[in-house]
Design a protein around this motif. Structure first.
Motif, PDB file in Angstrom:
ATOM      1  N   MET A   1       0.818  -1.198   0.000  1.00 50.06           N
ATOM      2  CA  MET A   1       0.000   0.000   0.000  1.00 50.06           C
ATOM      3  C   MET A   1       0.861   1.260   0.000  1.00 50.06           C
ATOM      4  SD  MET A   1      -3.064   0.840  -0.090  1.00 50.06           S
ATOM      5  CE  MET A   1      -4.206   2.115   0.250  1.00 50.06           C
ATOM      6  N   THR A   2       2.002   1.208   0.686  1.00 52.58           N
ATOM      7  CA  THR A   2       2.855   2.392   0.744  1.00 52.58           C
ATOM      8  C   THR A   2       3.451   2.707  -0.624  1.00 52.58           C
ATOM      9  OG1 THR A   2       4.797   1.114   1.381  1.00 52.58           O
ATOM     10  CG2 THR A   2       3.427   1.986   3.151  1.00 52.58           C
ATOM     11  N   ARG A   3       3.758   1.672  -1.400  1.00 51.21           N
ATOM     12  CA  ARG A   3       4.315   1.900  -2.742  1.00 51.21           C
ATOM     13  C   ARG A   3       3.284   2.527  -3.654  1.00 51.21           C
ATOM     14  NH1 ARG A   3       8.249  -2.744  -4.676  1.00 51.21           N
ATOM     15  NH2 ARG A   3       9.309  -0.942  -5.509  1.00 51.21           N
ATOM     16  N   LYS A  45       9.426   1.577   3.850  1.00 50.58           N
ATOM     17  CA  LYS A  45       9.353   0.138   4.127  1.00 50.58           C
ATOM     18  C   LYS A  45       9.583  -0.143   5.601  1.00 50.58           C
ATOM     19  CE  LYS A  45      10.929  -1.941  -0.119  1.00 50.58           C
ATOM     20  NZ  LYS A  45      11.991  -2.725  -0.736  1.00 50.58           N
ATOM     21  N   ILE A  46      10.629   0.456   6.123  1.00 53.46           N
ATOM     22  CA  ILE A  46      10.954   0.303   7.534  1.00 53.46           C
ATOM     23  C   ILE A  46      10.744   1.662   8.182  1.00 53.46           C
ATOM     24  CG2 ILE A  46      12.747  -0.262   9.200  1.00 53.46           C
ATOM     25  CD1 ILE A  46      14.054  -1.949   6.958  1.00 53.46           C
ATOM     26  N   GLU A  47       9.679   1.782   8.947  1.00 53.69           N
ATOM     27  CA  GLU A  47       9.333   3.051   9.592  1.00 53.69           C
ATOM     28  C   GLU A  47       9.789   2.977  11.044  1.00 53.69           C
ATOM     29  OE1 GLU A  47       7.549   6.872   9.221  1.00 53.69           O
ATOM     30  OE2 GLU A  47       7.737   5.361   7.677  1.00 53.69           O
ATOM     31  N   ASP A  48      11.035   3.370  11.307  1.00 56.54           N
ATOM     32  CA  ASP A  48      11.564   3.333  12.662  1.00 56.54           C
ATOM     33  C   ASP A  48      11.754   4.759  13.191  1.00 56.54           C
ATOM     34  OD1 ASP A  48      13.653   4.023  11.021  1.00 56.54           O
ATOM     35  OD2 ASP A  48      15.079   2.583  11.843  1.00 56.54           O
TER      36      ASP A  48
END
Length: 113
Positions: A1-3, A45-48
């Motif tokens: 969904m983010t893409r 992709k990696i939401e840190d």
């Protein structure tokens, strides 16, 4: 969904750039503004914590640089050194979001950590 969200933002930016330069009417910058906003708020992709910190500090930096540019351009316009002035709020937001995206991705991919 983010893409999908980010790809839709890129499509809005591409269409918005064409519309912005072709159409001189008021509000022609809205697709570009929406696209830049969608790209900036889309998740990675990696939401840190590092990504969140980079995004927020990039937005702060872009706001400061954009406002500084607005003040300098207004002063230069008043002294008739340049012919344009950054008066429309949408143009200011375009500048801020474009700067924030550039600063964020530069810091994300060119950091030494």
């Amino acid at each position: 969904m983010t893409r999908i969200f980010k790809a839709l933002g890129v499509l809005f930016v591409l269409a918005g750039v064409a519309i912005f330069f072709i159409d001189e009417s008021t509000g022609s910058e809205i697709p570009l503004l929406v696209g830049l906003f969608m790209i900036f708020v889309s998740k990675e992709k990696i939401e840190d914590e590092r990504v969140k910190m980079l995004k927020s500090s990039s937005a702060y930096t872009a706001l400061i640089v954009g406002y500084g540019f607005k003040l300098i351009s207004t002063n230069l316009h008043e002294h008739q050194a340049i012919s344009f002035q950054l008066t429309d709020i949408n143009h200011f937001l375009l500048l801020v979001f474009a700067l924030a995206i550039c600063i964020y991705y530069l810091r994300l991919y060119l950091s030494w950590e």
